[in-house]
Enzyme design. Structure first.
Site, short mmCIF file in Angstrom:
data_model
loop_
_atom_site.label_atom_id
_atom_site.label_comp_id
_atom_site.label_asym_id
_atom_site.label_seq_id
_atom_site.Cartn_x
_atom_site.Cartn_y
_atom_site.Cartn_z
N ARG A 1 -8.67 -11.29 -3.47
CA ARG A 1 -8.90 -10.05 -4.19
C ARG A 1 -9.44 -9.02 -3.05
NH1 ARG A 1 -10.69 -13.69 -7.96
NH2 ARG A 1 -9.07 -14.01 -9.52
N LYS B 1 -2.77 3.76 2.32
CA LYS B 1 -1.70 3.22 1.53
C LYS B 1 -1.14 1.89 2.12
CE LYS B 1 0.37 7.30 -0.58
NZ LYS B 1 1.55 7.96 -0.95
N GLU C 1 7.00 13.27 12.48
CA GLU C 1 5.73 13.25 11.65
C GLU C 1 4.72 14.42 12.19
OE1 GLU C 1 5.38 12.30 8.51
OE2 GLU C 1 6.75 10.61 8.52
N LYS D 1 -4.78 14.63 7.84
CA LYS D 1 -4.51 13.39 6.91
C LYS D 1 -5.72 13.23 6.29
CE LYS D 1 -2.26 9.77 5.60
NZ LYS D 1 -0.89 8.59 5.80
N GLU E 1 -3.19 10.31 -4.69
CA GLU E 1 -2.22 11.25 -4.87
C GLU E 1 -1.93 11.43 -6.43
OE1 GLU E 1 1.08 10.33 -2.40
OE2 GLU E 1 2.47 11.39 -3.64
N ARG F 1 -2.29 15.33 -2.05
CA ARG F 1 -1.97 14.14 -1.19
C ARG F 1 -0.57 14.18 -1.17
NH1 ARG F 1 -4.17 8.28 0.09
NH2 ARG F 1 -2.51 7.80 1.88
N ASN G 1 3.91 14.78 2.11
CA ASN G 1 5.40 14.53 2.00
C ASN G 1 6.23 15.73 2.23
OD1 ASN G 1 5.28 11.80 1.07
ND2 ASN G 1 4.48 12.76 -0.98
N HIS H 1 10.01 15.19 3.27
CA HIS H 1 10.33 13.78 3.39
C HIS H 1 11.15 13.56 2.01
CE1 HIS H 1 6.96 12.99 5.83
NE2 HIS H 1 7.15 11.56 5.76
N HIS I 1 14.11 11.24 3.13
CA HIS I 1 14.26 9.71 2.40
C HIS I 1 15.51 9.76 1.70
CE1 HIS I 1 9.57 9.25 1.49
NE2 HIS I 1 9.85 8.90 2.42
N HIS J 1 13.27 7.53 11.05
CA HIS J 1 12.35 8.20 9.79
C HIS J 1 12.00 9.86 10.28
CE1 HIS J 1 9.56 8.88 6.78
NE2 HIS J 1 8.82 9.11 7.49
P1 NAD Z 1 7.56 -0.11 13.34
O1 NAD Z 1 6.12 -0.57 12.81
O2 NAD Z 1 8.76 -0.83 13.06
O3 NAD Z 1 7.41 -0.19 14.90
C1 NAD Z 1 8.73 0.04 15.39
C2 NAD Z 1 9.16 -0.77 16.80
O4 NAD Z 1 8.13 -0.36 17.90
C3 NAD Z 1 8.87 -2.27 16.56
O5 NAD Z 1 9.91 -2.78 17.12
C4 NAD Z 1 7.58 -2.44 17.21
O6 NAD Z 1 7.39 -3.77 17.52
C5 NAD Z 1 7.49 -1.66 18.24
N1 NAD Z 1 6.22 -1.28 18.92
C6 NAD Z 1 5.00 -1.01 18.23
N2 NAD Z 1 4.14 -0.61 19.35
C7 NAD Z 1 4.71 -0.60 20.37
C8 NAD Z 1 4.13 -0.51 21.66
N3 NAD Z 1 3.04 0.03 21.79
N4 NAD Z 1 4.95 -0.44 22.67
C9 NAD Z 1 6.21 -1.03 22.58
N5 NAD Z 1 6.76 -1.55 21.45
C10 NAD Z 1 5.88 -1.24 20.17
O7 NAD Z 1 7.55 1.55 13.05
P2 NAD Z 1 6.83 2.39 12.69
O8 NAD Z 1 7.54 3.92 12.93
O9 NAD Z 1 5.43 2.51 13.36
O10 NAD Z 1 6.48 2.33 11.26
C11 NAD Z 1 7.24 2.48 10.19
C12 NAD Z 1 6.86 2.06 8.67
O11 NAD Z 1 5.56 2.62 8.42
C13 NAD Z 1 7.68 2.23 7.63
O12 NAD Z 1 7.71 0.91 6.93
C14 NAD Z 1 6.92 3.17 6.76
O13 NAD Z 1 7.35 2.82 5.33
C15 NAD Z 1 5.51 3.07 7.13
N6 NAD Z 1 4.70 4.26 6.88
C16 NAD Z 1 3.45 4.16 6.35
C17 NAD Z 1 2.88 5.04 5.76
C18 NAD Z 1 1.41 4.76 5.00
O14 NAD Z 1 0.65 5.96 4.57
N7 NAD Z 1 1.06 3.67 4.55
C19 NAD Z 1 2.98 6.44 6.24
C20 NAD Z 1 4.31 6.45 7.02
C21 NAD Z 1 5.05 5.53 7.22
#
Ligand code: NAD
Length: 340
Positions: A110, A132, A174, A202, A212, A216, A220, A223, A227, A239
């Site tokens: 939990r 999130k 972003e 942020k 949100e 918040r 987006n 976005h 999306h 993205h």
């Molecule tokens: P990711 O986590 O898939 O990373 C992209 C690639 O880079 C992966 O292959 C990873 O292994 C590699 N990598 C990471 N750090 C590295 C480094 N320092 N050196 C070399 N390679 C590295 O992609 P992302 O763009 O970081 O995240 C995307 C995800 O984030 C999505 O699932 C999205 O929904 C989520 N997201 C969440 C929020 C939130 O508020 N929670 C906001 C925006 C996005």
């Protein structure tokens, strides 16, 4: 090192930004934690030392790995190892890892403390801050999740050096968004200042609307179309690239609704192109499909809702008609000169 506070009452925490801040990990883990579960990916060229007994738990690559199956696997492995409620999970990786490990931490016993060490630009300026967490279902992205604020976030800008070019560009999409959420000329700042400025924006938005209820939603910005482009799936966009197109589209929509002038639209195009990001729709795009997908957006409350710029800044605007959408689509279908 730059310290950005996230003010959320008894769930407040700090985001440390700068080269080498991952070496502060041991000092931000709660004292009561005897053990630390580090969740990461096998290919990641970054290691951390939590300064107490720890074990590394690996998860896979790609959105399919951001699943309930991975959460179950992680929780079972935590349990077999004997991780207790007093212990800590460290999420070391991009947004995929911080979302999944964050959700596992939210539900294991939990809720156990989680510290994020985001290693992509996108995760540092967005995913790891704000609480999130969640995973995908076959039916859609991020459909299961929880608000679970981290105990601390370490944005080590040094680790971004190994990030593949395309992943970096995805983060820049972003980053471009934050220019229009009060960030101003972020491109003129050194990297750590840039990351910290985004985190500050942020943090401020999340501090005023953690779950949100309203404000918040400005995060987006850009976005809704992004999306839809990603869900349609046949456009091969990262993205951040989709967000960049979405930002220019949102600016064109705002102009079509007389909310902003030509100069402000030009500014959107300028920022997006300065980061080397696309601003036009991919060739062969199916507008009817995009409109249908935008109408199904999780954030849509009544009819088509967009976050748009305007005299009061960026805010959600509802009830936008198809002819207005089409006018804005037209503006991002062919390159044309904007007034300087
Ligand atoms: P990711 O986590 O898939 O990373 C992209 C690639 O880079 C992966 O292959 C990873 O292994 C590699 N990598 C990471 N750090 C590295 C480094 N320092 N050196 C070399 N390679 C590295 O992609 P992302 O763009 O970081 O995240 C995307 C995800 O984030 C999505 O699932 C999205 O929904 C989520 N997201 C969440 C929020 C939130 O508020 N929670 C906001 C925006 C996005």
């Amino acid at each position: 090192m730059i310290v950005v506070p996230v003010a959320l009452g008894d769930r407040s925490y700090e985001v440390l930004v700068g080269p080498g801040v991952r070496s502060s990990l041991a000092s931000v883990i709660p004292e009561r934690s005897r053990r630390v579960a580090i969740v990461t990916q096998p290919e990641l060229p970054v290691a951390v030392d939590p300064g107490r007994e720890h074990r590394v738990f690996l998860m896979g690559q790609g959105e399919e790995a951001k699943s309930l199956a991975t959460v179950e696997q992680l929780c079972r492995e935590f349990s077999r190892w004997g991780l207790t409620r007093a212990d800590t999970v460290v999420a070391l990786g991009g947004g995929l890892v911080t979302d999944t490990a964050g959700f596992a931490a939210a539900v294991y016993h939990r809720g156990v403390a989680v510290v994020h060490v985001p290693t992509t630009l996108l995760a540092q300026i967005d995913a790891a801050v704000g609480g999130k967490t969640g995973v995908n279902l076959p039916e859609g992205k991020n459909l299961v999740g929880a608000f679970w604020q981290p105990h601390a976030v370490l944005c080590d800008t040094e680790v971004l050096a190994t990030l593949p070019e395309r992943e970096y560009r995805s983060g820049l999409g972003e980053l471009a968004k934050y220019h229009f959420l009060g960030g101003g000329r972020l491109d003129e700042l050194p990297l750590d200042e840039r990351v910290a400025s985004c985190v500050r924006i942020k943090a401020e938005v999340v501090g005023s609307d953690e779950r949100e209820g309203g404000r918040r939603a400005v995060l987006n910005y850009g976005h809704t179309l992004a999306h839809a482009l990603e869900t349609a799936g046949h456009y091969d966009l990262r993205h951040g690239e989709a967000v960049a197109i979405g930002l220019v589209y949102a600016a064109e929509l705002a102009r079509a609704l007389d909310r902003i002038d030509d100069e402000r639209v030009a500014e959107h195009r300028r920022v997006v192109s300065a980061y080397g990001l696309p601003s036009m729709l991919p060739p062969g795009v199916d507008l009817d499909e995009l409109v249908e997908l935008m109408a199904r957006d999780k954030k849509a409350v009544s009819g088509l809702t967009f976050v748009l710029d305007g005299p009061r800044g960026v805010e959600p605007v509802t009830g936008i008609d198809r002819p207005v959408l089409d006018r804005a689509f037209e503006a991002i279908r062919e390159r044309r000169e904007e007034p300087a």
